[in-house]
Design a protein around this motif. Sequence first.
Motif, PDB file in Angstrom:
ATOM      1  N   ARG A 186       0.862  -1.181   0.000  1.00  0.00           N
ATOM      2  CA  ARG A 186       0.000   0.000   0.000  1.00  0.00           C
ATOM      3  C   ARG A 186       0.898   1.231   0.000  1.00  0.00           C
ATOM      4  O   ARG A 186       2.064   1.153   0.354  1.00  0.00           O
ATOM      5  CB  ARG A 186      -0.870   0.043   1.261  1.00  0.00           C
ATOM      6  N   SER A 187       0.311   2.389  -0.290  1.00  0.00           N
ATOM      7  CA  SER A 187       1.049   3.649  -0.160  1.00  0.00           C
ATOM      8  C   SER A 187       1.309   3.925   1.319  1.00  0.00           C
ATOM      9  O   SER A 187       0.694   3.305   2.194  1.00  0.00           O
ATOM     10  CB  SER A 187       0.237   4.805  -0.766  1.00  0.00           C
ATOM     11  N   TRP A 188       2.172   4.905   1.607  1.00  0.00           N
ATOM     12  CA  TRP A 188       2.459   5.264   2.994  1.00  0.00           C
ATOM     13  C   TRP A 188       1.186   5.750   3.680  1.00  0.00           C
ATOM     14  O   TRP A 188       0.881   5.338   4.803  1.00  0.00           O
ATOM     15  CB  TRP A 188       3.560   6.328   3.053  1.00  0.00           C
ATOM     16  N   GLU A 189       0.433   6.616   3.019  1.00  0.00           N
ATOM     17  CA  GLU A 189      -0.790   7.168   3.611  1.00  0.00           C
ATOM     18  C   GLU A 189      -1.829   6.073   3.870  1.00  0.00           C
ATOM     19  O   GLU A 189      -2.465   6.045   4.928  1.00  0.00           O
ATOM     20  CB  GLU A 189      -1.377   8.264   2.719  1.00  0.00           C
ATOM     21  N   ALA A 190      -2.011   5.164   2.913  1.00  0.00           N
ATOM     22  CA  ALA A 190      -2.964   4.060   3.100  1.00  0.00           C
ATOM     23  C   ALA A 190      -2.509   3.139   4.227  1.00  0.00           C
ATOM     24  O   ALA A 190      -3.333   2.657   5.015  1.00  0.00           O
ATOM     25  CB  ALA A 190      -3.137   3.279   1.799  1.00  0.00           C
ATOM     26  N   SER A 191      -1.215   2.917   4.348  1.00  0.00           N
ATOM     27  CA  SER A 191      -0.669   2.103   5.440  1.00  0.00           C
ATOM     28  C   SER A 191      -0.915   2.780   6.778  1.00  0.00           C
ATOM     29  O   SER A 191      -1.345   2.145   7.750  1.00  0.00           O
ATOM     30  CB  SER A 191       0.828   1.875   5.227  1.00  0.00           C
ATOM     31  N   LYS A 192      -0.650   4.081   6.836  1.00  0.00           N
ATOM     32  CA  LYS A 192      -0.886   4.859   8.055  1.00  0.00           C
ATOM     33  C   LYS A 192      -2.355   4.773   8.474  1.00  0.00           C
ATOM     34  O   LYS A 192      -2.671   4.556   9.650  1.00  0.00           O
ATOM     35  CB  LYS A 192      -0.484   6.317   7.813  1.00  0.00           C
ATOM     36  N   THR A 193      -3.255   4.933   7.511  1.00  0.00           N
ATOM     37  CA  THR A 193      -4.688   4.878   7.783  1.00  0.00           C
ATOM     38  C   THR A 193      -5.106   3.507   8.296  1.00  0.00           C
ATOM     39  O   THR A 193      -5.859   3.398   9.268  1.00  0.00           O
ATOM     40  CB  THR A 193      -5.484   5.253   6.519  1.00  0.00           C
ATOM     41  N   LEU A 194      -4.619   2.445   7.661  1.00  0.00           N
ATOM     42  CA  LEU A 194      -4.976   1.091   8.076  1.00  0.00           C
ATOM     43  C   LEU A 194      -4.517   0.824   9.512  1.00  0.00           C
ATOM     44  O   LEU A 194      -5.285   0.298  10.325  1.00  0.00           O
ATOM     45  CB  LEU A 194      -4.379   0.062   7.128  1.00  0.00           C
ATOM     46  N   CYS A 195      -3.287   1.189   9.836  1.00  0.00           N
ATOM     47  CA  CYS A 195      -2.794   0.991  11.205  1.00  0.00           C
ATOM     48  C   CYS A 195      -3.683   1.735  12.195  1.00  0.00           C
ATOM     49  O   CYS A 195      -4.071   1.195  13.231  1.00  0.00           O
ATOM     50  CB  CYS A 195      -1.353   1.481  11.340  1.00  0.00           C
ATOM     51  N   SER A 196      -4.020   2.968  11.877  1.00  0.00           N
ATOM     52  CA  SER A 196      -4.841   3.804  12.752  1.00  0.00           C
ATOM     53  C   SER A 196      -6.243   3.221  12.931  1.00  0.00           C
ATOM     54  O   SER A 196      -6.772   3.182  14.048  1.00  0.00           O
ATOM     55  CB  SER A 196      -4.919   5.220  12.180  1.00  0.00           C
ATOM     56  N   GLN A 197      -6.847   2.773  11.855  1.00  0.00           N
ATOM     57  CA  GLN A 197      -8.189   2.192  11.930  1.00  0.00           C
ATOM     58  C   GLN A 197      -8.225   0.954  12.821  1.00  0.00           C
ATOM     59  O   GLN A 197      -9.253   0.628  13.390  1.00  0.00           O
ATOM     60  CB  GLN A 197      -8.695   1.833  10.533  1.00  0.00           C
ATOM     61  N   ASN A 198      -7.099   0.288  12.931  1.00  0.00           N
ATOM     62  CA  ASN A 198      -7.016  -0.929  13.737  1.00  0.00           C
ATOM     63  C   ASN A 198      -6.464  -0.680  15.138  1.00  0.00           C
ATOM     64  O   ASN A 198      -6.127  -1.619  15.845  1.00  0.00           O
ATOM     65  CB  ASN A 198      -6.185  -1.984  13.005  1.00  0.00           C
ATOM     66  N   GLY A 199      -6.334   0.600  15.530  1.00  0.00           N
ATOM     67  CA  GLY A 199      -5.925   0.922  16.894  1.00  0.00           C
ATOM     68  C   GLY A 199      -4.442   1.113  17.102  1.00  0.00           C
ATOM     69  O   GLY A 199      -3.981   1.172  18.253  1.00  0.00           O
ATOM     70  N   GLY A 200      -3.680   1.226  16.036  1.00  0.00           N
ATOM     71  CA  GLY A 200      -2.236   1.414  16.168  1.00  0.00           C
ATOM     72  C   GLY A 200      -1.748   2.578  15.335  1.00  0.00           C
ATOM     73  O   GLY A 200      -2.503   3.497  15.023  1.00  0.00           O
ATOM     74  N   HIS A 201      -0.485   2.529  14.989  1.00  0.00           N
ATOM     75  CA  HIS A 201       0.128   3.524  14.114  1.00  0.00           C
ATOM     76  C   HIS A 201       1.316   2.878  13.421  1.00  0.00           C
ATOM     77  O   HIS A 201       1.782   1.809  13.834  1.00  0.00           O
ATOM     78  CB  HIS A 201       0.555   4.775  14.898  1.00  0.00           C
ATOM     79  N   LEU A 202       1.789   3.499  12.363  1.00  0.00           N
ATOM     80  CA  LEU A 202       3.008   2.994  11.728  1.00  0.00           C
ATOM     81  C   LEU A 202       4.116   2.972  12.776  1.00  0.00           C
ATOM     82  O   LEU A 202       4.177   3.835  13.666  1.00  0.00           O
ATOM     83  CB  LEU A 202       3.407   3.872  10.543  1.00  0.00           C
ATOM     84  N   ALA A 203       4.987   1.997  12.691  1.00  0.00           N
ATOM     85  CA  ALA A 203       6.011   1.763  13.714  1.00  0.00           C
ATOM     86  C   ALA A 203       6.906   2.979  13.934  1.00  0.00           C
ATOM     87  O   ALA A 203       7.382   3.595  12.981  1.00  0.00           O
ATOM     88  CB  ALA A 203       6.860   0.562  13.336  1.00  0.00           C
ATOM     89  N   VAL A 204       7.125   3.282  15.197  1.00  0.00           N
ATOM     90  CA  VAL A 204       8.003   4.365  15.624  1.00  0.00           C
ATOM     91  C   VAL A 204       9.243   3.722  16.244  1.00  0.00           C
ATOM     92  O   VAL A 204       9.206   3.256  17.383  1.00  0.00           O
ATOM     93  CB  VAL A 204       7.286   5.306  16.624  1.00  0.00           C
ATOM     94  N   LEU A 205      10.310   3.679  15.469  1.00  0.00           N
ATOM     95  CA  LEU A 205      11.574   3.067  15.909  1.00  0.00           C
ATOM     96  C   LEU A 205      12.510   4.172  16.389  1.00  0.00           C
ATOM     97  O   LEU A 205      13.562   4.415  15.809  1.00  0.00           O
ATOM     98  CB  LEU A 205      12.194   2.261  14.765  1.00  0.00           C
ATOM     99  N   ALA A 206      12.121   4.835  17.465  1.00  0.00           N
ATOM    100  CA  ALA A 206      12.747   6.091  17.876  1.00  0.00           C
ATOM    101  C   ALA A 206      13.949   5.946  18.796  1.00  0.00           C
ATOM    102  O   ALA A 206      14.553   6.948  19.169  1.00  0.00           O
ATOM    103  CB  ALA A 206      11.703   6.980  18.548  1.00  0.00           C
ATOM    104  N   THR A 207      14.310   4.710  19.160  1.00  0.00           N
ATOM    105  CA  THR A 207      15.495   4.518  20.012  1.00  0.00           C
ATOM    106  C   THR A 207      16.407   3.462  19.396  1.00  0.00           C
ATOM    107  O   THR A 207      15.961   2.597  18.637  1.00  0.00           O
ATOM    108  CB  THR A 207      15.115   4.065  21.429  1.00  0.00           C
ATOM    109  N   GLU A 208      17.659   3.538  19.765  1.00  0.00           N
ATOM    110  CA  GLU A 208      18.617   2.555  19.259  1.00  0.00           C
ATOM    111  C   GLU A 208      18.262   1.154  19.732  1.00  0.00           C
ATOM    112  O   GLU A 208      18.318   0.192  18.957  1.00  0.00           O
ATOM    113  CB  GLU A 208      20.030   2.925  19.705  1.00  0.00           C
ATOM    114  N   ASP A 209      17.863   1.019  21.003  1.00  0.00           N
ATOM    115  CA  ASP A 209      17.528  -0.293  21.545  1.00  0.00           C
ATOM    116  C   ASP A 209      16.348  -0.920  20.798  1.00  0.00           C
ATOM    117  O   ASP A 209      16.408  -2.073  20.386  1.00  0.00           O
ATOM    118  CB  ASP A 209      17.221  -0.189  23.040  1.00  0.00           C
ATOM    119  N   LEU A 210      15.283  -0.157  20.609  1.00  0.00           N
ATOM    120  CA  LEU A 210      14.112  -0.666  19.897  1.00  0.00           C
ATOM    121  C   LEU A 210      14.450  -1.011  18.451  1.00  0.00           C
ATOM    122  O   LEU A 210      14.079  -2.070  17.942  1.00  0.00           O
ATOM    123  CB  LEU A 210      12.970   0.351  19.937  1.00  0.00           C
TER     124      LEU A 210
END
Length: 165
Positions: A36-60
């Motif tokens: 899917r496109s980035w926007e469609a992926s973002k929307t799907l994650c949100s509709q299902n109660g999540g969000h696109l992955a946030v890999l904001a730390t080195e450990d994660l």
Amino acid sequence: MKYLLILVALSGATSVYGNWEKCIDGDLFVIDSLSRSWEASKTLCSQNGGHLAVLATEDLTTQFKQFLNDENLDAHISKGMWIGFNDIQQEGTFTWIDGTAWDYTDWFRTQPDNNNKRDSCHGQDCGQIWKWPRSNPTWQWDDDYCFKSKPHVCQYESHQTCNTP
């Protein structure tokens, strides 16, 4: 009506739907292999109660990349996967979609480059994790065209699947 199908696969095994799941630090990460496109992926994650992955730390990021390597996902996903950052609002200023501070990066050595050959108006504004280069590849971040279709990674915070003893 939308349904979220989450198969309990704490080991990271492939589900019959082409998804891979992994619990990391109490959050459930689900890789959806349908493109899917980035926007469609973002929307799907949100509709299902999540969000696109946030890999904001080195450990994660390290744990997530280990999961990708353990499951040999580059054999299944060759064009990268959308994750939750972009610089749509201001070129060169990347932000995580959930507002997490932009304190850590894991860019491939020539990235970000905002290549605008295929979209001269916008360039590459959306974040992916991909395995590159062909010789001695590693999973790292890249900016890519938001309209491209590719798999994505949803993150479900504090998911009950991950907190069951």
